[in-house]
Design an enzyme around this catalytic site. Sequence first.
Site, mmCIF file in Angstrom:
data_model
loop_
_atom_site.group_PDB
_atom_site.id
_atom_site.type_symbol
_atom_site.label_atom_id
_atom_site.label_comp_id
_atom_site.label_asym_id
_atom_site.label_seq_id
_atom_site.Cartn_x
_atom_site.Cartn_y
_atom_site.Cartn_z
ATOM 1 N N ARG A 111 0.843 -0.985 -0.120
ATOM 2 C CA ARG A 111 -0.093 0.114 0.012
ATOM 3 C C ARG A 111 0.871 1.319 0.027
ATOM 4 N NH1 ARG A 111 -2.600 -3.593 -1.143
ATOM 5 N NH2 ARG A 111 -4.228 -4.579 -0.050
ATOM 6 N N SER A 162 -10.462 -1.209 4.561
ATOM 7 C CA SER A 162 -9.364 -1.749 5.942
ATOM 8 C C SER A 162 -8.910 -0.212 6.471
ATOM 9 C CB SER A 162 -8.285 -2.643 5.545
ATOM 10 O OG SER A 162 -8.687 -3.863 5.053
ATOM 11 N N GLU A 233 -4.643 3.276 6.818
ATOM 12 C CA GLU A 233 -4.569 2.925 5.424
ATOM 13 C C GLU A 233 -5.487 3.971 4.700
ATOM 14 O OE1 GLU A 233 -5.065 -1.110 3.971
ATOM 15 O OE2 GLU A 233 -5.979 -0.411 1.985
HETATM 16 C C1 LIG Z 1 -15.758 -1.736 1.183
HETATM 17 C C2 LIG Z 1 -13.949 -1.389 0.662
HETATM 18 C C3 LIG Z 1 -13.461 -2.555 0.614
HETATM 19 C C4 LIG Z 1 -12.039 -2.262 0.167
HETATM 20 N N1 LIG Z 1 -11.116 -3.176 -0.269
HETATM 21 C C5 LIG Z 1 -9.796 -2.999 -0.568
HETATM 22 C C6 LIG Z 1 -8.568 -4.023 -0.752
HETATM 23 O O1 LIG Z 1 -9.162 -5.133 -0.735
HETATM 24 N N2 LIG Z 1 -7.664 -3.828 -1.355
HETATM 25 C C7 LIG Z 1 -7.232 -2.334 -1.359
HETATM 26 O O2 LIG Z 1 -6.101 -2.260 -1.792
HETATM 27 N N3 LIG Z 1 -8.054 -1.771 -1.098
HETATM 28 C C8 LIG Z 1 -9.372 -1.609 -0.673
HETATM 29 N N4 LIG Z 1 -10.106 -0.467 -0.510
HETATM 30 C C9 LIG Z 1 -9.667 0.632 -0.532
HETATM 31 C C10 LIG Z 1 -9.840 1.438 -1.721
HETATM 32 O O3 LIG Z 1 -10.551 0.687 -2.887
HETATM 33 C C11 LIG Z 1 -8.477 1.623 -2.352
HETATM 34 O O4 LIG Z 1 -7.715 2.386 -1.661
HETATM 35 C C12 LIG Z 1 -8.749 2.319 -3.899
HETATM 36 O O5 LIG Z 1 -7.450 2.251 -4.662
HETATM 37 C C13 LIG Z 1 -8.843 3.866 -3.689
HETATM 38 O O6 LIG Z 1 -9.330 4.319 -4.944
HETATM 39 P P1 LIG Z 1 -9.979 5.513 -5.243
HETATM 40 O O7 LIG Z 1 -10.196 5.940 -6.661
HETATM 41 O O8 LIG Z 1 -11.327 5.377 -4.534
HETATM 42 O O9 LIG Z 1 -9.199 6.484 -4.321
HETATM 43 P P2 LIG Z 1 -9.858 7.833 -3.538
HETATM 44 O O10 LIG Z 1 -10.555 7.257 -2.214
HETATM 45 O O11 LIG Z 1 -10.624 8.677 -4.233
HETATM 46 O O12 LIG Z 1 -8.267 8.578 -3.250
HETATM 47 C C14 LIG Z 1 -7.486 7.909 -2.350
HETATM 48 C C15 LIG Z 1 -6.167 8.703 -2.539
HETATM 49 O O13 LIG Z 1 -5.466 8.638 -3.883
HETATM 50 C C16 LIG Z 1 -5.702 9.816 -4.254
HETATM 51 N N5 LIG Z 1 -5.795 9.639 -5.840
HETATM 52 C C17 LIG Z 1 -7.078 9.349 -6.301
HETATM 53 N N6 LIG Z 1 -6.838 9.325 -7.751
HETATM 54 C C18 LIG Z 1 -5.438 9.774 -7.946
HETATM 55 C C19 LIG Z 1 -4.806 9.996 -9.176
HETATM 56 N N7 LIG Z 1 -5.440 9.947 -10.596
HETATM 57 N N8 LIG Z 1 -3.704 10.500 -8.919
HETATM 58 C C20 LIG Z 1 -3.208 10.654 -7.919
HETATM 59 N N9 LIG Z 1 -3.579 10.530 -6.759
HETATM 60 C C21 LIG Z 1 -5.007 9.947 -6.991
HETATM 61 C C22 LIG Z 1 -6.305 10.933 -3.879
HETATM 62 O O14 LIG Z 1 -6.048 12.066 -3.767
HETATM 63 C C23 LIG Z 1 -6.405 10.100 -2.386
HETATM 64 O O15 LIG Z 1 -5.340 10.677 -1.694
HETATM 65 C C24 LIG Z 1 -11.493 -0.812 -0.092
HETATM 66 C C25 LIG Z 1 -12.341 0.180 0.206
HETATM 67 C C26 LIG Z 1 -13.726 -0.141 0.435
HETATM 68 C C27 LIG Z 1 -14.780 1.169 0.888
#
Ligand SMILES: Cc1cc2nc3c(=O)[nH]c(=O)nc-3n(C[C@H](O)[C@H](O)[C@H](O)COP(=O)(O)OP(=O)(O)OC[C@H]3O[C@@H](n4cnc5c(N)ncnc54)[C@H](O)[C@@H]3O)c2cc1C
Length: 240
Positions: A111, A162, A233
């Site tokens: 991560r 998480s 995280e």
């Molecule tokens: C129910 C649930 C289950 C999950 N299970 C997992 C799992 O199994 N494994 C896992 O790894 N994660 C898991 N996650 C966490 C999440 O899915 C990941 O962290 C995912 O990669 C976040 O992507 P996002 O587009 O929603 O990012 P956001 O939540 O929108 O942003 C997260 C961070 O990334 C930055 N960001 C977003 N897009 C960009 C971009 N294009 N360039 C630069 N920075 C950017 C944002 O500024 C922020 O700081 C889970 C979340 C939930 C709600």
Amino acid sequence: MGGGSNILFDDKGFRGLIIKIEASNVEFNGEEVTAECGVTIAKFLKESIEHGLSGIEEWTSLPGTIGGAVRGNAGCNGLETKDILVKAEILDPESGKITIVSTKDLKYGYRESILKKSNQIVLKAVFKLKKREISPEEQQKLLDKYRETRLTKQPFNLSGGSFFKNPSKENPAGMLIEKAGLKGKTIGKAQVSEKHANFLINLGGATSEDIKQLANLIKKEVKDKFNIELKEEVQILAIK
Ligand SMILES: Cc1cc2nc3c(=O)[nH]c(=O)nc-3n(C[C@H](O)[C@H](O)[C@H](O)COP(=O)(O)OP(=O)(O)OC[C@H]3O[C@@H](n4cnc5c(N)ncnc54)[C@H](O)[C@@H]3O)c2cc1C
């Protein structure tokens, strides 16, 4: 922000402009897939499968976008972003310069990536998948298996996934929180999930303050009981 699935906003709001990236084009060239940063993992998976590709089934039901995944090395069921990423196009918002970086340049860890320590923006990413060698039915079975695993292990309630990183394989955060006796612990409308202790769920109307207080209590109890420091995280956006 991408899908917002990993961000906890402050109750007071945010002083600034929030840009939600929605660029959502996906292109296929043999086993290579180029996806813009706003493409959801769900769309990436669905279209890759429709193009006869494989090697991404593990990501069934993984929330978020390509941008979020590339930044945070998202993954599940043993498949991390770094395992299939070839290169990414990155924008430096200060200079406006766009560069192409390789997976190695991004210095991935669990991560973690170099992007987490900067304000650089992922514009698009190129992945290398595999030609499907199993039948569509077998592939569907795999997808169902991973979906089922998630459904049985994780709560359906609203959450940021998480909340804490796993300190190690031997000491996953959920196990430590459970052993500290905190399953079901509730502050305001925020609760440590009974199903998976590393999920802090919103029972309906939880404030970010409820979540933060619960997280701080968890950190204190786990530190006191096991001398282990849990690290978030979830990205917490505090108003300055
Ligand atoms: C129910 C649930 C289950 C999950 N299970 C997992 C799992 O199994 N494994 C896992 O790894 N994660 C898991 N996650 C966490 C999440 O899915 C990941 O962290 C995912 O990669 C976040 O992507 P996002 O587009 O929603 O990012 P956001 O939540 O929108 O942003 C997260 C961070 O990334 C930055 N960001 C977003 N897009 C960009 C971009 N294009 N360039 C630069 N920075 C950017 C944002 O500024 C922020 O700081 C889970 C979340 C939930 C709600």
